[in-house]
Design a protein around this motif. Structure first.
Motif, mmCIF file in Angstrom:
data_model
loop_
_atom_site.group_PDB
_atom_site.id
_atom_site.type_symbol
_atom_site.label_atom_id
_atom_site.label_comp_id
_atom_site.label_asym_id
_atom_site.label_seq_id
_atom_site.Cartn_x
_atom_site.Cartn_y
_atom_site.Cartn_z
ATOM 1 N N GLY A 278 -15.766 8.640 -3.940
ATOM 2 C CA GLY A 278 -15.982 8.162 -2.578
ATOM 3 C C GLY A 278 -14.655 7.935 -1.882
ATOM 4 N N THR A 279 -14.703 7.322 -0.712
ATOM 5 C CA THR A 279 -13.469 7.119 0.049
ATOM 6 C C THR A 279 -12.975 5.682 0.015
ATOM 7 N N VAL A 280 -13.869 4.725 -0.121
ATOM 8 C CA VAL A 280 -13.473 3.319 -0.028
ATOM 9 C C VAL A 280 -12.652 2.883 -1.239
ATOM 10 N N GLY A 281 -13.118 3.160 -2.433
ATOM 11 C CA GLY A 281 -12.425 2.721 -3.652
ATOM 12 C C GLY A 281 -10.988 3.220 -3.745
ATOM 13 N N PRO A 282 -10.759 4.530 -3.675
ATOM 14 C CA PRO A 282 -9.380 5.028 -3.737
ATOM 15 C C PRO A 282 -8.509 4.516 -2.592
ATOM 16 N N SER A 283 -9.093 4.364 -1.397
ATOM 17 C CA SER A 283 -8.316 3.836 -0.274
ATOM 18 C C SER A 283 -7.852 2.418 -0.549
ATOM 19 N N VAL A 284 -8.719 1.592 -1.087
ATOM 20 C CA VAL A 284 -8.360 0.206 -1.413
ATOM 21 C C VAL A 284 -7.271 0.186 -2.484
ATOM 22 N N VAL A 285 -7.390 1.037 -3.486
ATOM 23 C CA VAL A 285 -6.390 1.081 -4.561
ATOM 24 C C VAL A 285 -5.029 1.484 -4.002
ATOM 25 N N PHE A 286 -4.979 2.507 -3.155
ATOM 26 C CA PHE A 286 -3.699 2.961 -2.607
ATOM 27 C C PHE A 286 -3.102 1.934 -1.647
ATOM 28 N N ILE A 287 -3.913 1.283 -0.844
ATOM 29 C CA ILE A 287 -3.403 0.249 0.062
ATOM 30 C C ILE A 287 -2.862 -0.925 -0.745
ATOM 31 N N LEU A 288 -3.591 -1.334 -1.764
ATOM 32 C CA LEU A 288 -3.143 -2.432 -2.611
ATOM 33 C C LEU A 288 -1.833 -2.089 -3.313
ATOM 34 N N ALA A 289 -1.722 -0.863 -3.827
ATOM 35 C CA ALA A 289 -0.480 -0.433 -4.485
ATOM 36 C C ALA A 289 0.685 -0.437 -3.501
ATOM 37 N N SER A 290 0.451 0.009 -2.279
ATOM 38 C CA SER A 290 1.502 0.028 -1.258
ATOM 39 C C SER A 290 1.949 -1.387 -0.911
ATOM 40 N N VAL A 291 1.003 -2.291 -0.724
ATOM 41 C CA VAL A 291 1.334 -3.679 -0.388
ATOM 42 C C VAL A 291 2.102 -4.330 -1.539
ATOM 43 N N LEU A 292 1.659 -4.121 -2.764
ATOM 44 C CA LEU A 292 2.356 -4.706 -3.915
ATOM 45 C C LEU A 292 3.770 -4.159 -4.041
ATOM 46 N N LEU A 293 3.969 -2.884 -3.774
ATOM 47 C CA LEU A 293 5.303 -2.300 -3.830
ATOM 48 C C LEU A 293 6.212 -2.905 -2.763
ATOM 49 N N VAL A 294 5.712 -3.058 -1.553
ATOM 50 C CA VAL A 294 6.504 -3.651 -0.476
ATOM 51 C C VAL A 294 6.845 -5.104 -0.801
ATOM 52 N N VAL A 295 5.890 -5.859 -1.304
ATOM 53 C CA VAL A 295 6.144 -7.259 -1.664
ATOM 54 C C VAL A 295 7.190 -7.333 -2.779
ATOM 55 N N HIS A 296 7.054 -6.490 -3.782
ATOM 56 C CA HIS A 296 8.011 -6.483 -4.888
ATOM 57 C C HIS A 296 9.422 -6.163 -4.390
ATOM 58 N N LEU A 297 9.564 -5.129 -3.578
ATOM 59 C CA LEU A 297 10.881 -4.750 -3.087
ATOM 60 C C LEU A 297 11.450 -5.788 -2.128
ATOM 61 N N ARG B 10 14.622 -7.304 -3.811
ATOM 62 C CA ARG B 10 15.708 -6.607 -3.119
ATOM 63 C C ARG B 10 16.342 -5.558 -4.020
ATOM 64 N N ALA B 11 15.547 -4.988 -4.920
ATOM 65 C CA ALA B 11 16.044 -3.987 -5.859
ATOM 66 C C ALA B 11 16.473 -2.701 -5.160
ATOM 67 N N ASP B 12 15.989 -2.477 -3.959
ATOM 68 C CA ASP B 12 16.343 -1.256 -3.242
ATOM 69 C C ASP B 12 17.558 -1.431 -2.343
ATOM 70 N N VAL B 13 18.131 -2.634 -2.274
ATOM 71 C CA VAL B 13 19.276 -2.910 -1.401
ATOM 72 C C VAL B 13 20.554 -2.715 -2.193
ATOM 73 N N THR B 14 21.436 -1.847 -1.693
ATOM 74 C CA THR B 14 22.722 -1.651 -2.360
ATOM 75 C C THR B 14 23.766 -2.593 -1.788
ATOM 76 N N SER B 15 23.795 -2.766 -0.469
ATOM 77 C CA SER B 15 24.657 -3.755 0.181
ATOM 78 C C SER B 15 24.184 -3.929 1.612
ATOM 79 N N GLU B 16 24.509 -5.063 2.194
ATOM 80 C CA GLU B 16 24.094 -5.335 3.566
ATOM 81 C C GLU B 16 24.863 -4.458 4.549
#
Length: 69
Positions: A26-45, A49-55
């Protein structure tokens, strides 16, 4: 340039019925999984600040960056 067509193909494969060669999830389940993964990745980063090399160029990296002398 490939993310949009690859994402669309993956979405089609996940959502199409098994008779049409998909997984039939279906469309709802995979969409929720991908949105959740995206949000968790943004929150983690944001928190780690693992993606920041310098200001700014020439400025030392943040304290929590994994740099070794």
């Amino acid at each position: 340039m490939l993310t949009r067509p690859l994402g669309a193909s993956l979405g089609d494969w996940l959502s199409q019925s098994r008779d049409d060669g998909g997984l039939g999830l279906g469309t709802v389940g995979p969409s929720v999984v991908f949105i959740l993964a995206s949000v968790l990745l943004v929150v983690h980063l944001t928190r780690s600040r693992a993606d920041v090399t310098s200001e700014r160029p020439g400025e030392p990296a943040p304290v929590n960056a994994r740099t070794y002398p």
